[in-house]
Design an enzyme around this catalytic site. Structure first.
Site, PDB file in Angstrom:
ATOM      1  N   CYS A 149      39.496  20.850  88.869  1.00 28.03           N
ATOM      2  CA  CYS A 149      39.815  21.435  87.576  1.00 28.03           C
ATOM      3  C   CYS A 149      39.844  22.950  87.705  1.00 28.03           C
ATOM      4  CB  CYS A 149      38.749  21.019  86.560  1.00 28.03           C
ATOM      5  SG  CYS A 149      39.043  21.674  84.917  1.00 28.03           S
ATOM      6  N   HIS A 172      43.226  13.505  82.469  1.00 33.76           N
ATOM      7  CA  HIS A 172      42.363  14.671  82.739  1.00 33.76           C
ATOM      8  C   HIS A 172      42.617  15.777  81.705  1.00 33.76           C
ATOM      9  CE1 HIS A 172      40.293  17.634  85.520  1.00 33.76           C
ATOM     10  NE2 HIS A 172      40.937  18.437  84.687  1.00 33.76           N
ATOM     11  N   GLU A 173      43.900  16.067  81.457  1.00 31.16           N
ATOM     12  CA  GLU A 173      44.238  17.129  80.501  1.00 31.16           C
ATOM     13  C   GLU A 173      43.870  16.712  79.078  1.00 31.16           C
ATOM     14  OE1 GLU A 173      44.780  19.991  81.628  1.00 31.16           O
ATOM     15  OE2 GLU A 173      45.014  19.198  83.658  1.00 31.16           O
ATOM     16  N   HIS A 185      40.419  17.382  78.145  1.00 35.35           N
ATOM     17  CA  HIS A 185      40.153  18.780  77.763  1.00 35.35           C
ATOM     18  C   HIS A 185      40.303  18.996  76.253  1.00 35.35           C
ATOM     19  CE1 HIS A 185      39.351  20.975  81.426  1.00 35.35           C
ATOM     20  NE2 HIS A 185      40.414  20.486  82.033  1.00 35.35           N
TER      21      HIS A 185
HETATM   22 ZN   LIG Z   1      40.738  20.463  84.058  1.00 40.43          ZN
END
Ligand SMILES: [Zn+2]
Length: 196
Positions: free
Chosen positions: A105, A147-148, A151
């Site tokens: 990340c 993953h995004e 966030h």
């Molecule tokens: Zn990330």
């Protein structure tokens, strides 16, 4: 313009992102700055909280993954040139079996760990023109989007590790938040007064 990437420990990374509309100030410029910031840091994705904005916006370009020789030609083709803006995204469904992939990340430099995630997702979002989409992804595409997406839900990949792994990483994560790392892109650290 290249924006500083917010480092681990900043509270903005823990906020659930707000939805935005077409009137969001300077949205075009923001998206273009996010692309520039992501490419400069050699990332395949970047979410708005990582540049300090708690909104539901992230960008993905998986092209760098497409040269991976372990992938089938079909998967390489899929990843090459997959470049999308996701606004107000919601993962409606995750399915399939969990599989591990070594994730990193841009907000957590030099830390890479295997993370288990489900194979397939169905996601709704609007693109940069606020056109609505409902799409299904699997494999690496799903992985990068998951993953995004995390966030914009205030979740980091390190949250998904075992408690043992988390304990082992504690010192390194604390150092990252203090700026005690060497990194070749611009960052903003929560626990130092002066940005580099
Ligand atoms: Zn990330």
């Amino acid at each position: 313009m290249i924006l500083p990437i917010v480092a681990y420990g900043d509270p903005v990374l823990r906020k659930v992102g707000e939805e935005i509309d077409q009137d969001y100030p300077k949205l075009k410029e923001l998206i273009s700055n996010m692309w520039e910031t992501m490419y400069n840091a050699s990332g395949v994705g970047l979410a708005a909280p990582q540049i300090g904005l708690p909104i539901r916006l992230f960008v993905v370009d998986t092209t760098p993954f497409s040269d991976d020789e372990d992938l089938s030609p079909d998967e390489q083709k899929l990843l090459n040139g997959f470049k999308k803006v996701f606004i107000n995204a919601h993962i409606e469904e995750e399915s399939g079996t969990d599989w591990p992939f070594n994730e990193g990340c841009l907000s957590i430099p030099d830390v890479r760990e295997d993370v288990n995630r489900k194979e397939r997702i169905r996601i709704t979002y609007v693109d940069e023109n606020f056109k609505e989409h409902v799409e299904t992804y699997d494999g690496l595409l799903a992985r990068v989007i998951q993953h995004e997406y995390d966030h914009i839900e205030g979740i980091l990949f390190t949250d998904k590790l075992s408690s043992l792994k988390k304990r082992l990483l504690k010192g390194r994560l604390a150092n990252i938040s203090k700026g005690k790392i060497s990194v070749d892109y611009r960052m903003r650290f929560p626990n130092v007064k002066k940005a580099r």
